[in-house]
Design a protein around this motif. Structure first.
Motif, PDB file in Angstrom:
ATOM      1  N   HIS A 207       2.574   0.013  12.825  1.00 47.57           N
ATOM      2  CA  HIS A 207       1.798  -1.220  12.964  1.00 47.57           C
ATOM      3  C   HIS A 207       0.454  -1.095  12.251  1.00 47.57           C
ATOM      4  N   ILE A 208      -0.207   0.040  12.419  1.00 48.30           N
ATOM      5  CA  ILE A 208      -1.489   0.254  11.753  1.00 48.30           C
ATOM      6  C   ILE A 208      -1.311   0.234  10.236  1.00 48.30           C
ATOM      7  N   ASP A 209      -0.260   0.849   9.766  1.00 49.20           N
ATOM      8  CA  ASP A 209       0.034   0.858   8.329  1.00 49.20           C
ATOM      9  C   ASP A 209       0.191  -0.573   7.804  1.00 49.20           C
ATOM     10  N   ARG A 210       0.940  -1.400   8.538  1.00 53.29           N
ATOM     11  CA  ARG A 210       1.182  -2.787   8.105  1.00 53.29           C
ATOM     12  C   ARG A 210      -0.111  -3.599   8.105  1.00 53.29           C
ATOM     13  N   ILE A 211      -0.889  -3.485   9.177  1.00 50.26           N
ATOM     14  CA  ILE A 211      -2.128  -4.268   9.281  1.00 50.26           C
ATOM     15  C   ILE A 211      -3.117  -3.849   8.207  1.00 50.26           C
ATOM     16  N   TYR A 212      -3.255  -2.553   8.002  1.00 46.49           N
ATOM     17  CA  TYR A 212      -4.190  -2.074   6.974  1.00 46.49           C
ATOM     18  C   TYR A 212      -3.813  -2.647   5.615  1.00 46.49           C
ATOM     19  N   LYS A 213      -2.543  -2.594   5.296  1.00 48.96           N
ATOM     20  CA  LYS A 213      -2.096  -3.071   3.988  1.00 48.96           C
ATOM     21  C   LYS A 213      -2.203  -4.594   3.889  1.00 48.96           C
ATOM     22  N   GLN A 214      -2.039  -5.285   5.009  1.00 45.48           N
ATOM     23  CA  GLN A 214      -2.213  -6.740   5.010  1.00 45.48           C
ATOM     24  C   GLN A 214      -3.674  -7.088   4.725  1.00 45.48           C
ATOM     25  N   VAL A 215      -4.598  -6.414   5.387  1.00 45.23           N
ATOM     26  CA  VAL A 215      -6.017  -6.656   5.136  1.00 45.23           C
ATOM     27  C   VAL A 215      -6.385  -6.237   3.709  1.00 45.23           C
ATOM     28  N   ARG A 216      -5.814  -5.134   3.246  1.00 46.32           N
ATOM     29  CA  ARG A 216      -6.067  -4.673   1.883  1.00 46.32           C
ATOM     30  C   ARG A 216      -5.667  -5.739   0.860  1.00 46.32           C
ATOM     31  N   ALA A 217      -4.496  -6.342   1.068  1.00 48.20           N
ATOM     32  CA  ALA A 217      -4.014  -7.372   0.147  1.00 48.20           C
ATOM     33  C   ALA A 217      -4.911  -8.604   0.172  1.00 48.20           C
ATOM     34  N   GLU A 218      -5.329  -9.029   1.386  1.00 50.08           N
ATOM     35  CA  GLU A 218      -6.208 -10.198   1.520  1.00 50.08           C
ATOM     36  C   GLU A 218      -7.573  -9.910   0.891  1.00 50.08           C
ATOM     37  N   ALA A 219      -8.095  -8.695   1.122  1.00 49.07           N
ATOM     38  CA  ALA A 219      -9.413  -8.345   0.605  1.00 49.07           C
ATOM     39  C   ALA A 219      -9.409  -8.256  -0.913  1.00 49.07           C
ATOM     40  N   ASP A 220      -8.307  -7.776  -1.490  1.00 47.69           N
ATOM     41  CA  ASP A 220      -8.244  -7.611  -2.944  1.00 47.69           C
ATOM     42  C   ASP A 220      -8.280  -8.947  -3.676  1.00 47.69           C
ATOM     43  N   GLU A 221      -7.910 -10.024  -3.004  1.00 41.67           N
ATOM     44  CA  GLU A 221      -7.997 -11.342  -3.622  1.00 41.67           C
ATOM     45  C   GLU A 221      -9.450 -11.828  -3.699  1.00 41.67           C
ATOM     46  N   ILE A 222     -10.300 -11.266  -2.836  1.00 37.59           N
ATOM     47  CA  ILE A 222     -11.709 -11.683  -2.774  1.00 37.59           C
ATOM     48  C   ILE A 222     -12.622 -10.649  -3.420  1.00 37.59           C
ATOM     49  N   ALA A 223     -12.415  -9.384  -3.068  1.00 40.01           N
ATOM     50  CA  ALA A 223     -13.261  -8.294  -3.579  1.00 40.01           C
ATOM     51  C   ALA A 223     -12.373  -7.087  -3.853  1.00 40.01           C
ATOM     52  N   PRO A 224     -11.732  -7.050  -4.994  1.00 37.76           N
ATOM     53  CA  PRO A 224     -10.765  -5.983  -5.303  1.00 37.76           C
ATOM     54  C   PRO A 224     -11.373  -4.592  -5.156  1.00 37.76           C
ATOM     55  N   GLY A 225     -10.632  -3.733  -4.442  1.00 44.70           N
ATOM     56  CA  GLY A 225     -11.026  -2.344  -4.320  1.00 44.70           C
ATOM     57  C   GLY A 225     -12.110  -2.052  -3.323  1.00 44.70           C
ATOM     58  N   LYS A 226     -12.602  -3.041  -2.610  1.00 44.26           N
ATOM     59  CA  LYS A 226     -13.674  -2.788  -1.643  1.00 44.26           C
ATOM     60  C   LYS A 226     -13.144  -1.876  -0.534  1.00 44.26           C
ATOM     61  N   PRO A 227     -13.875  -0.795  -0.179  1.00 43.80           N
ATOM     62  CA  PRO A 227     -13.382   0.169   0.820  1.00 43.80           C
ATOM     63  C   PRO A 227     -13.143  -0.470   2.189  1.00 43.80           C
ATOM     64  N   ILE A 228     -12.150   0.067   2.879  1.00 44.39           N
ATOM     65  CA  ILE A 228     -11.828  -0.378   4.237  1.00 44.39           C
ATOM     66  C   ILE A 228     -11.919   0.825   5.176  1.00 44.39           C
ATOM     67  N   LEU A 229     -12.618   0.634   6.284  1.00 44.31           N
ATOM     68  CA  LEU A 229     -12.693   1.631   7.347  1.00 44.31           C
ATOM     69  C   LEU A 229     -11.991   1.082   8.588  1.00 44.31           C
ATOM     70  N   ILE A 230     -11.033   1.829   9.114  1.00 46.96           N
ATOM     71  CA  ILE A 230     -10.492   1.499  10.435  1.00 46.96           C
ATOM     72  C   ILE A 230     -11.541   1.978  11.430  1.00 46.96           C
TER      73      ILE A 230
END
Length: 568
Positions: A207-230
């Protein structure tokens, strides 16, 4: 001699079963080097609370950080004001890096103090404070509006050199994409236990893997490559079950090992919540809110980051005290027991041992999860209540087995105890049904009354050789001269009525959850899913069984005279 042999065999059986069910469990791969990347740190101990403005001393914070230096490379804090201003200096002393936080709420003055303290700390200790977080779940709580949060973020970004972020549950970043644009790194909380659709611990890493990648995909449309911290992820070690998400120490350890494995494989940046159990949170979130730590509030390790894990590492102490309970019962009723066949003696002593185990488990579990004088008073009252019931039931059964004589005074006391507990069960069930999110199911308190009623039913069947609806009445089971006829059946029916209301209340809480509505827009499908979460809750089902057994003797008035009641 035969009596002693039977007692010893019962005690040895108790020890063997306890040993068998308390073996160390494999919870996954060891944490590399036995140290976490980052760990949430709040220094509150029992009697301390930010709500009451009672804070840890500098010496206590120093002691905590010395302990955590062996467990983590970085700590995340949530506040910079009050007593927390000493934390960066002490963290540096023990080689710890920091993710420094500022606590924001609805009070502007307090927010300004927090922001200024954060800025001052970040600029004073740049070698210790590597990142800063402005606000924690402010939008989730509804304390501030998004534009207010953005204003505070911009203010801090202009004043410090460290990367700046805001922390909230992952869905808030998807709901407010303007946050993604503003922060230097995205801080999301992923807590599978608290999801609107609770995730069992075995499925939590995926579940964590899926959510992280979902947020990663959404964030890349706005700010590509911006770091994510859980920024927060963890699992409770005690408390009430949600759906199939079960709090336990083994599950807490298993979750952390699984999360780190996924994070390592995918290069996720993470922070575990949290270092120490937080007693003050029990006032807001019940038992479950106070038990997310690697250490207890007394700074005792709850579980290790390497090697196998025990659910109950004090099981042998429980065995000792429960065995002493059995020996006291055997000594107290030795004369009567010596007159009985060995099969009956065995059954009686097994029942006494079960009562001892249940009483000790109740005392151990409830005192561990009591965090104030009032909570401990309630726990002590419950322990004394169940100890008294255990003694009376053992006395009642030995007399029934040896003399089969009715003792009305004993019956009256038993009746009052069962009635009081039935009223308590009704009260607790109403609370669970109306708003039970943070209320634990009181199964430990109910265990002895429930097992006692079952024993009374079996004893009545053994002595009368018949089992009918009439024989299930409380008068027939305990023998009493209280005129209860047609008076207290309301309690039994009220308990039965509350059972489906509890299921409805538990299901409704899931049914109206925001994420569940989005995932299951169809009403019929969402009802099915919500109901499956409710009925998949083992603690809830156990409580429903308890309600049924407690209600049963109060459902049937004995429409007869006292002489008929006294007949065996």
């Amino acid at each position: 001699m035969r009596f002693i042999v039977i007692a010893v065999l019962v005690i040895l059986s108790n020890i063997s079963i306890s040993w068998l069910f308390n073996q160390p469990q494999d919870v996954g791969e060891d944490v590399p080097e036995g140290k976490l990347n980052s760990l949430s740190f709040a220094p509150f101990r029992e009697g301390q609370s930010p709500l009451e403005e009672k804070f840890a001393t500098e010496a206590q914070i120093d002691e905590d950080l010395r302990l955590l230096a062996d467990k983590t490379h970085t700590i995340r804090t949530y506040s910079s004001a009050e007593n927390m201003f000493v934390t960066p200096k002490l963290a540096g002393k023990y080689g710890l890096n920091m993710i420094q936080g500022a606590w924001l709420g609805y009070g502007k003055k307090d927010n300004n103090e927090e922001i200024e303290a954060l800025i001052d700390a970040a600029n004073t200790y740049p070698d210790v404070i590597k990142r800063v977080i402005v606000g924690n779940e402010v939008l989730l709580r509804g304390d501030l509006k998004p534009e207010q949060v953005l204003e505070y973020i911009r203010r801090v970004k202009q004043a410090v050199k460290q990367p700046v972020s805001y922390a909230d549950v992952w869905s808030m970043y998807l709901k407010h994409p303007e946050l993604i644009k503003e922060v230097d790194f995205i801080t999301i909380h992923i807590l599978p236990y608290w999801e609107d659709e609770p995730i069992p611990v075995e499925e939590a890493p995926g579940h964590i893997d899926r959510i992280y990648k979902q947020v990663r995909a959404e964030a890349d449309e706005i700010a590509p490559g911006k770091p994510i911290l859980i920024g927060e992820s963890g699992w409770p070690g005690k408390g009430r079950q949600r759906g199939s998400a079960v709090p336990s120490i083994v599950n807490e350890a298993m979750f952390i090992r699984g999360l780190i494995k996924v994070a390592t494989e995918n290069g996720f940046d993470y922070n575990i919540v949290e270092a120490f159990n937080q007693p003050w949170k029990s006032n807001l979130e019940g038992v479950v809110g106070a038990n997310w730590g690697l250490y207890s509030s007394e700074r005792k390790e709850v579980f290790p980051l390497t090697g196998p894990v025990y659910e109950n590492d004090d099981w042998y102490e429980r065995c000792i005290f429960s065995s002493l309970f059995l020996l006291m019962a055997a000594f107290a009723f030795r004369k009567q027991l010596l007159t009985l066949d060995w099969q009956i003696v065995l059954g009686y002593l097994v029942f006494a041992q079960i009562l001892g185990v249940l009483l000790i488990v109740q005392i151990d579990e409830l005192f561990y999860t009591s965090y104030s004088h009032w909570q401990r008073f309630i726990t002590l009252a419950g322990a004394l209540f169940n100890a008294a019931l255990s003694g009376l039931i053992l006395f009642k059964l030995i007399n029934q087995l040896t003399q089969n004589v009715i003792h009305p005074k004993l019956g009256n006391w038993l009746y009052r105890i069962f009635f009081v507990f039935g009223a308590f069960a009704l009260y607790k069930t109403m609370g669970l049904a109306i708003n039970g999110r943070y209320i634990s199911f009181p199964v430990e308190l109910a265990a002895i009354p429930v097992i006692s009623l079952i024993a009374l039913i079996f004893a009545h069947f053994w002595s009368s050789k018949q089992l009918s609806i009439k024989s299930l009445s409380i008068e027939n089971l305990i023998g009493t001269d209280i005129n209860r006829i047609n008076n207290d059946t309301w309690l039994g029916y009220a308990l039965l009525v509350m059972a489906p209301i509890l299921v409805f209340g538990e299901s409704y809480a899931f049914f109206v959850a925001r994420d569940l509505i989005q995932a299951y827009p169809g009403t019929a499908e969402r009802i099915r899913v919500a109901l499956s979460f409710a009925l998949g809750n083992q603690q809830l089902v156990m409580w429903l069984v308890c309600l049924l057994i407690i209600a049963l003797p109060f459902l049937y008035p004995l429409n007869s005279t006292k002489e008929e009641i006294d007949q065996p």
